[in-house]
Write a protein that holds these residues in place. Structure first.
Motif, PDB file in Angstrom:
ATOM      1  N   ASP A 286      -2.668  -1.403 -11.769  1.00  0.00           N
ATOM      2  CA  ASP A 286      -3.575  -1.836 -10.695  1.00  0.00           C
ATOM      3  C   ASP A 286      -3.061  -2.409  -9.926  1.00  0.00           C
ATOM      4  N   ALA A 287      -3.875  -2.876  -8.658  1.00  0.00           N
ATOM      5  CA  ALA A 287      -4.226  -3.270  -7.418  1.00  0.00           C
ATOM      6  C   ALA A 287      -3.167  -3.935  -7.266  1.00  0.00           C
ATOM      7  N   PHE A 288      -2.157  -4.538  -6.844  1.00  0.00           N
ATOM      8  CA  PHE A 288      -1.579  -6.216  -6.827  1.00  0.00           C
ATOM      9  C   PHE A 288      -0.360  -6.407  -5.276  1.00  0.00           C
ATOM     10  N   ASP A 289      -0.576  -7.806  -4.817  1.00  0.00           N
ATOM     11  CA  ASP A 289       0.232  -8.074  -4.191  1.00  0.00           C
ATOM     12  C   ASP A 289       1.407  -8.354  -3.970  1.00  0.00           C
ATOM     13  N   LEU A 290       2.381  -6.932  -3.546  1.00  0.00           N
ATOM     14  CA  LEU A 290       3.778  -7.395  -3.181  1.00  0.00           C
ATOM     15  C   LEU A 290       4.397  -8.163  -3.321  1.00  0.00           C
TER      16      LEU A 290
ATOM     17  N   LEU B  28      -0.106   0.837  -1.182  1.00  0.00           N
ATOM     18  CA  LEU B  28      -1.267   0.508  -0.765  1.00  0.00           C
ATOM     19  C   LEU B  28      -0.652  -1.047  -0.609  1.00  0.00           C
ATOM     20  N   ALA B  29       0.428  -1.863  -1.546  1.00  0.00           N
ATOM     21  CA  ALA B  29       0.574  -3.179  -1.875  1.00  0.00           C
ATOM     22  C   ALA B  29       2.058  -2.837  -0.904  1.00  0.00           C
ATOM     23  N   ALA B  30       2.644  -1.596  -0.227  1.00  0.00           N
ATOM     24  CA  ALA B  30       3.924  -1.375   0.591  1.00  0.00           C
ATOM     25  C   ALA B  30       3.441  -2.215   1.890  1.00  0.00           C
ATOM     26  N   ALA B  31       2.577  -0.785   2.050  1.00  0.00           N
ATOM     27  CA  ALA B  31       1.792  -0.802   3.163  1.00  0.00           C
ATOM     28  C   ALA B  31       1.417  -2.408   3.801  1.00  0.00           C
ATOM     29  N   ARG B  32       0.663  -3.228   3.019  1.00  0.00           N
ATOM     30  CA  ARG B  32       0.181  -4.134   3.401  1.00  0.00           C
ATOM     31  C   ARG B  32       1.172  -5.202   3.347  1.00  0.00           C
ATOM     32  N   TRP B  33       2.016  -4.697   1.974  1.00  0.00           N
ATOM     33  CA  TRP B  33       3.274  -5.702   2.488  1.00  0.00           C
ATOM     34  C   TRP B  33       3.689  -5.371   4.543  1.00  0.00           C
ATOM     35  N   ALA B  34       3.955  -4.591   4.495  1.00  0.00           N
ATOM     36  CA  ALA B  34       4.856  -3.909   6.123  1.00  0.00           C
ATOM     37  C   ALA B  34       3.668  -4.476   6.959  1.00  0.00           C
ATOM     38  N   ARG B  35       2.457  -4.129   6.781  1.00  0.00           N
ATOM     39  CA  ARG B  35       1.740  -4.475   8.115  1.00  0.00           C
ATOM     40  C   ARG B  35       1.672  -6.681   8.240  1.00  0.00           C
TER      41      ARG B  35
ATOM     42  N   HIS C  38       2.216   7.017  -5.855  1.00  0.00           N
ATOM     43  CA  HIS C  38       0.666   6.172  -6.828  1.00  0.00           C
ATOM     44  C   HIS C  38       0.335   5.011  -6.129  1.00  0.00           C
ATOM     45  N   PRO C  39      -1.001   5.550  -5.620  1.00  0.00           N
ATOM     46  CA  PRO C  39      -2.333   5.077  -4.690  1.00  0.00           C
ATOM     47  C   PRO C  39      -1.809   3.181  -4.653  1.00  0.00           C
ATOM     48  N   ALA C  40      -1.550   2.353  -5.951  1.00  0.00           N
ATOM     49  CA  ALA C  40      -1.835   1.163  -5.399  1.00  0.00           C
ATOM     50  C   ALA C  40      -0.556   1.118  -5.434  1.00  0.00           C
TER      51      ALA C  40
ATOM     52  N   SER D  20       0.707  15.936   1.403  1.00  0.00           N
ATOM     53  CA  SER D  20      -0.200  16.263   1.439  1.00  0.00           C
ATOM     54  C   SER D  20      -1.479  15.640   1.269  1.00  0.00           C
ATOM     55  N   TRP D  21      -3.251  16.348   1.704  1.00  0.00           N
ATOM     56  CA  TRP D  21      -3.698  14.817   1.242  1.00  0.00           C
ATOM     57  C   TRP D  21      -3.760  13.984   0.043  1.00  0.00           C
ATOM     58  N   LYS D  22      -3.960  12.757  -0.157  1.00  0.00           N
ATOM     59  CA  LYS D  22      -4.904  12.276  -0.817  1.00  0.00           C
ATOM     60  C   LYS D  22      -5.198  11.477  -0.608  1.00  0.00           C
ATOM     61  N   PRO D  23      -6.315  10.608  -0.630  1.00  0.00           N
ATOM     62  CA  PRO D  23      -7.575   9.474  -1.244  1.00  0.00           C
ATOM     63  C   PRO D  23      -6.480   8.182  -0.370  1.00  0.00           C
ATOM     64  N   VAL D  24      -5.530   7.692  -1.186  1.00  0.00           N
ATOM     65  CA  VAL D  24      -5.216   6.746  -0.302  1.00  0.00           C
ATOM     66  C   VAL D  24      -4.720   6.464   1.134  1.00  0.00           C
ATOM     67  N   PHE D  25      -4.764   7.364   1.734  1.00  0.00           N
ATOM     68  CA  PHE D  25      -4.414   7.674   3.032  1.00  0.00           C
ATOM     69  C   PHE D  25      -5.437   7.657   3.797  1.00  0.00           C
ATOM     70  N   ALA D  26      -6.767   6.867   2.974  1.00  0.00           N
ATOM     71  CA  ALA D  26      -7.756   7.102   3.705  1.00  0.00           C
ATOM     72  C   ALA D  26      -7.201   5.096   4.398  1.00  0.00           C
ATOM     73  N   ASP D  27      -7.051   4.902   3.140  1.00  0.00           N
ATOM     74  CA  ASP D  27      -6.488   2.958   3.531  1.00  0.00           C
ATOM     75  C   ASP D  27      -5.093   2.554   4.725  1.00  0.00           C
ATOM     76  N   VAL D  28      -4.074   3.714   4.086  1.00  0.00           N
ATOM     77  CA  VAL D  28      -2.820   3.335   4.415  1.00  0.00           C
ATOM     78  C   VAL D  28      -2.558   4.036   5.846  1.00  0.00           C
ATOM     79  N   PHE D  29      -2.771   5.669   6.483  1.00  0.00           N
ATOM     80  CA  PHE D  29      -3.009   5.607   7.152  1.00  0.00           C
ATOM     81  C   PHE D  29      -3.078   4.245   8.530  1.00  0.00           C
ATOM     82  N   PRO D  30      -4.215   3.361   8.602  1.00  0.00           N
ATOM     83  CA  PRO D  30      -4.474   3.044   9.671  1.00  0.00           C
ATOM     84  C   PRO D  30      -3.368   1.535   9.770  1.00  0.00           C
TER      85      PRO D  30
END
Length: 295
Positions: free
Chosen positions: A120-124, A149-156, A144-146, A168-178
């Protein structure tokens, strides 16, 4: 240099053959090896081989096959944070066939499809396994989408450069690329229209062909060294690991100098070129370390 690498860890069964079999054909292999694989995993092994501190955030479990992967990673200096350590099911598996004369390969893989919703979604920063680590850079492969996203948000949140391995394209990239400093694409990568428009640095690898790059201020190519390729398995992953090992705090995409970017790409090209000269999942590590000592 410390790097967090979040994504897929597989168990790879690698066999070498004189030619790739046609449908219905049986082929005798000349050798068999078993190793941990997957984009983030191979990149983590590369970071460690280059002298960095590599932490792999993934899903493995306690199945006997997972223990093979753990032992291989431990032997090569990679720290594993497993978000599902009590999972009994087998980890993702890949069957790899490598052709002797040119290193070309075929891969049949289950990947992480069965695990897409396992975490599930979590805060690293709040995860008990994290222990307030402070890596210098982050790489995610999106498998692994969750985790991605957790690692990307931690980095930001902590001003660390994020590299996205976009095979290859993965739906989570829509939130990760920015959130990314760099998106490193394969030549076959196809994204929805506009998905890469706001990414500060986009790099595209194409095997032995020159690596293309573009920033907000320019674009260009960097040649790949010509080598006798013996084994191309994981070469792109090695490229990503070498590239992210050059980054650190404050090296966000919009602040990067194009000349430094070209240097980083050239370094990754050289490491990946050395990888394909050697047969086997780990045989390239010693020669790469020797190459680093000569630089």
């Amino acid at each position: 240099m410390s790097v967090l690498l979040a994504g897929l860890c597989t168990v790879d069964l690698v066999q070498r053959v004189t030619h790739l079999p046609a449908p219905g054909e049986k082929v005798q292999s000349g050798g068999v090896q078993v190793a941990a694989g997957g984009p983030a995993t191979n990149a983590a092994v590369t970071v460690a081989a280059l002298g960095g501190d590599a932490t792999l955030l993934t899903v493995l479990g306690r199945h006997p096959l997972a223990l093979l992967a753990r032992d291989d990673l431990a032997d090569h200096g990679v720290t594993v944070i497993d978000l599902l350590p009590e999972r009994d099911a087998p980890p993702p598996l890949s069957s790899v066939t490598v052709r002797d004369h040119d290193g070309e390969r075929t891969v049949v893989s289950h990947n992480a499809a069965a695990l897409e919703d396992a975490v599930d979604a979590f805060d690293l920063d709040e995860h008990p396994a994290w222990q307030r680590r402070r890596p210098d850079a982050v790489l995610v492969d999106g498998h692994h989408p969750a985790l991605a996203l957790a690692a990307a948000r931690w980095a930001r949140r902590h001003d660390r450069p994020l590299v996205v391995d976009a095979g290859s394209w993965k739906p989570v990239f829509a939130d990760v690329f920015p959130l990314a400093a760099v998106v490193a694409c394969s030549a076959r990568f196809r994204a929805p229209e506009g998905a890469l428009d706001d990414v500060a640095v986009v790099v595209t690898t194409a095997g032995p062909e020159p690596v293309r790059w573009r920033t907000r201020g320019g674009s260009g190519t960097v040649a790949v060294p010509e080598v006798d390729a013996r084994d191309t398995l994981g070469a792109g992953d090695v490229w990503h690991g070498a590239f992210v090992s050059r980054l650190g705090p404050g090296r966000a995409g919009e602040h990067r100098n194009d000349d430094r970017l070209v240097e980083d790409i050239a370094f990754a090209n050289a490491v990946a070129a050395e990888r394909v000269r050697h047969v086997g999942p780990r045989s390239w590590i010693g020669p790469v370390r020797a190459m680093m000592g000569e630089r």
